[in-house]
Write a protein that holds these residues in place. Structure first.
Motif, PDB file in Angstrom:
ATOM      1  N   ILE A 170     -11.158  -0.299  12.284  1.00 15.04           N
ATOM      2  CA  ILE A 170     -11.462   0.195  11.025  1.00 15.04           C
ATOM      3  C   ILE A 170     -12.721  -0.299  10.589  1.00 15.04           C
ATOM      4  O   ILE A 170     -12.796  -1.762  10.704  1.00 15.04           O
ATOM      5  CB  ILE A 170     -10.309  -0.178  10.104  1.00 15.04           C
ATOM      6  CG1 ILE A 170     -10.528   0.450   8.346  1.00 15.04           C
ATOM      7  CG2 ILE A 170      -9.925  -1.473   9.880  1.00 15.04           C
ATOM      8  CD1 ILE A 170      -9.620   0.553   7.503  1.00 15.04           C
ATOM      9  N   SER A 171     -13.794   0.128   9.865  1.00 14.38           N
ATOM     10  CA  SER A 171     -14.893  -0.618   9.499  1.00 14.38           C
ATOM     11  C   SER A 171     -15.564  -0.088   8.321  1.00 14.38           C
ATOM     12  O   SER A 171     -15.195   1.034   7.954  1.00 14.38           O
ATOM     13  CB  SER A 171     -16.063  -0.549  10.853  1.00 14.38           C
ATOM     14  OG  SER A 171     -16.306   0.764  10.983  1.00 14.38           O
ATOM     15  N   GLY A 172     -16.333  -0.947   7.482  1.00 17.35           N
ATOM     16  CA  GLY A 172     -16.903  -0.424   6.497  1.00 17.35           C
ATOM     17  C   GLY A 172     -16.524  -1.104   5.197  1.00 17.35           C
ATOM     18  O   GLY A 172     -15.603  -2.154   5.182  1.00 17.35           O
ATOM     19  N   THR A 173     -17.253  -1.063   4.088  1.00 14.17           N
ATOM     20  CA  THR A 173     -16.917  -1.573   2.651  1.00 14.17           C
ATOM     21  C   THR A 173     -16.803  -0.456   1.819  1.00 14.17           C
ATOM     22  O   THR A 173     -16.723  -0.608   0.460  1.00 14.17           O
ATOM     23  CB  THR A 173     -18.186  -2.513   2.218  1.00 14.17           C
ATOM     24  OG1 THR A 173     -19.360  -1.737   2.250  1.00 14.17           O
ATOM     25  CG2 THR A 173     -18.258  -3.536   3.193  1.00 14.17           C
ATOM     26  N   GLY A 174     -16.629   0.917   2.193  1.00 16.45           N
ATOM     27  CA  GLY A 174     -16.589   1.899   1.517  1.00 16.45           C
ATOM     28  C   GLY A 174     -17.653   2.931   1.663  1.00 16.45           C
ATOM     29  O   GLY A 174     -18.572   2.721   1.108  1.00 16.45           O
ATOM     30  N   TYR A 228     -14.720   3.852   4.577  1.00 12.09           N
ATOM     31  CA  TYR A 228     -14.309   3.161   5.599  1.00 12.09           C
ATOM     32  C   TYR A 228     -14.038   4.308   6.779  1.00 12.09           C
ATOM     33  O   TYR A 228     -13.490   5.134   6.488  1.00 12.09           O
ATOM     34  CB  TYR A 228     -12.959   2.601   5.237  1.00 12.09           C
ATOM     35  CG  TYR A 228     -12.906   1.499   4.117  1.00 12.09           C
ATOM     36  CD1 TYR A 228     -13.139  -0.083   4.783  1.00 12.09           C
ATOM     37  CD2 TYR A 228     -12.827   1.708   3.058  1.00 12.09           C
ATOM     38  CE1 TYR A 228     -13.163  -1.095   3.835  1.00 12.09           C
ATOM     39  CE2 TYR A 228     -13.064   0.622   2.036  1.00 12.09           C
ATOM     40  CZ  TYR A 228     -13.233  -0.842   2.452  1.00 12.09           C
ATOM     41  OH  TYR A 228     -13.192  -1.932   1.553  1.00 12.09           O
ATOM     42  N   THR A 229     -14.528   3.734   7.940  1.00 15.56           N
ATOM     43  CA  THR A 229     -14.377   4.516   9.070  1.00 15.56           C
ATOM     44  C   THR A 229     -13.252   4.043   9.955  1.00 15.56           C
ATOM     45  O   THR A 229     -13.265   3.008  10.160  1.00 15.56           O
ATOM     46  CB  THR A 229     -15.613   4.509   9.809  1.00 15.56           C
ATOM     47  OG1 THR A 229     -16.759   5.002   8.966  1.00 15.56           O
ATOM     48  CG2 THR A 229     -15.418   5.389  11.150  1.00 15.56           C
TER      49      THR A 229
END
Length: 288
Positions: free
Chosen positions: A14-18, A20-21
């Protein structure tokens, strides 16, 4: 990753700060993922409401080969566009092949049954196979082969000839077909002036007919559609055999000689009541 409620699938990252992927791997069959209520908090420590649930199905398994139930292997039909039916995985697309070439496509019912009318096939012996493709494009192996024969031609019959004129009431006739037939019976024939005593033979023949000629003029024929071949095609009418029975006595009459004469050379007239053959001087009985 542990915040999610999953079924079937695995969250790899899971990655991202919004937004999210999420990188996931689906498992075979049913898959679902949701983020339960209270899994995360905002800056004011308010917990989230439960997310929507996302579902999906992974199907990488090829369906079983279709089963062709009709026409059966080894059967014969007189239909150049036969209907082929069978069973396969429900809601799959069926392609039916004739000698490896597609001749019809259909979709199975919810119970797995299917039926398709094939495009034109000329008279011949062919191999039928079928393949199924499920809704996720997995293709099956081919079905078992069903060999069928398509025959739309009518069998023909030929009756052997008899002498056009005979004095023998008992005769044997020979009947021959160009292919094996079934259903031949004495009652099938159209006759005049003769009686069929018995008939023997199988398949294409030859069949032997034992007949008794009963009238001076006789005839015999086999009408159309008296018998059928393996594809239920009725026969073409045979030729009509005719002839004459003559059992009357052959009479001969010699004209008289003079009761007395001095002339040794005389002419006699010999008359028969019907045409004859084979007359020779040696046939006569003479005296003097």
């Amino acid at each position: 990753i542990s915040d999610f409620t999953v079924s079937g699938l695995t969250i790899n990252s899971i990655s991202g700060t919004g937004p999210y992927t999420l990188q996931v791997t689906l498992g075979e069959g049913f898959n679902s993922i949701t983020l339960p209520a209270g899994a995360v908090v905002d800056a004011a420590t308010n917990g989230n409401l439960a997310s929507n649930t996302v579902t999906g199905t992974l199907d990488t398994i090829a369906p079983l080969p279709p089963v062709i139930s009709s026409p059966t292997d080894g059967s014969t039909t007189n239909d150049n566009t036969p209907t082929v039916s069978g069973t396969a995985e429900p809601n799959s697309v069926i392609v039916v092949y004739v000698n490896g070439i597609s001749h019809g496509t259909t979709t199975t019912q919810s119970n797995g049954s299917w039926s398709v009318i094939l495009t034109f096939i000329p008279d011949s012996t062919v191999i039928l196979t079928a393949r199924a493709t499920d809704p996720t494009n997995n293709e099956s192996l081919p079905s078992l082969q069903n060999q069928i024969t398509i025959d739309t031609s009518n069998p023909t019959a030929s009756i052997s000839t008899l002498p056009p004129l005979t004095s023998l009431p008992l005769q044997l006739l020979t009947l021959t077909f160009n292919e094996p037939i079934s259903g031949l019976d004495i009652s099938d024939f159209t006759v005049s002036g003769l009686t069929i005593n018995s008939i023997s033979g199988t398949g294409a023949g030859p069949y032997t007919l034992d007949v008794t000629l009963t009238a001076s003029s006789y005839s015999i024929s086999l009408p159309a559609n008296s018998v059928v071949d393996a594809a239920t095609n009725g026969n073409v009418a045979s030729d009509t055999l005719t002839g004459t029975l003559d059992t009357s006595d052959l009479t001969a009459d010699i004209s008289p000689l003079p009761p007395g004469t001095n002339n040794p050379s005389q002419t006699l007239i010999l008359t028969f009541n019907k045409p004859i053959s084979g007359l020779d001087i040696s046939d006569f009985t003479v005296s003097g």
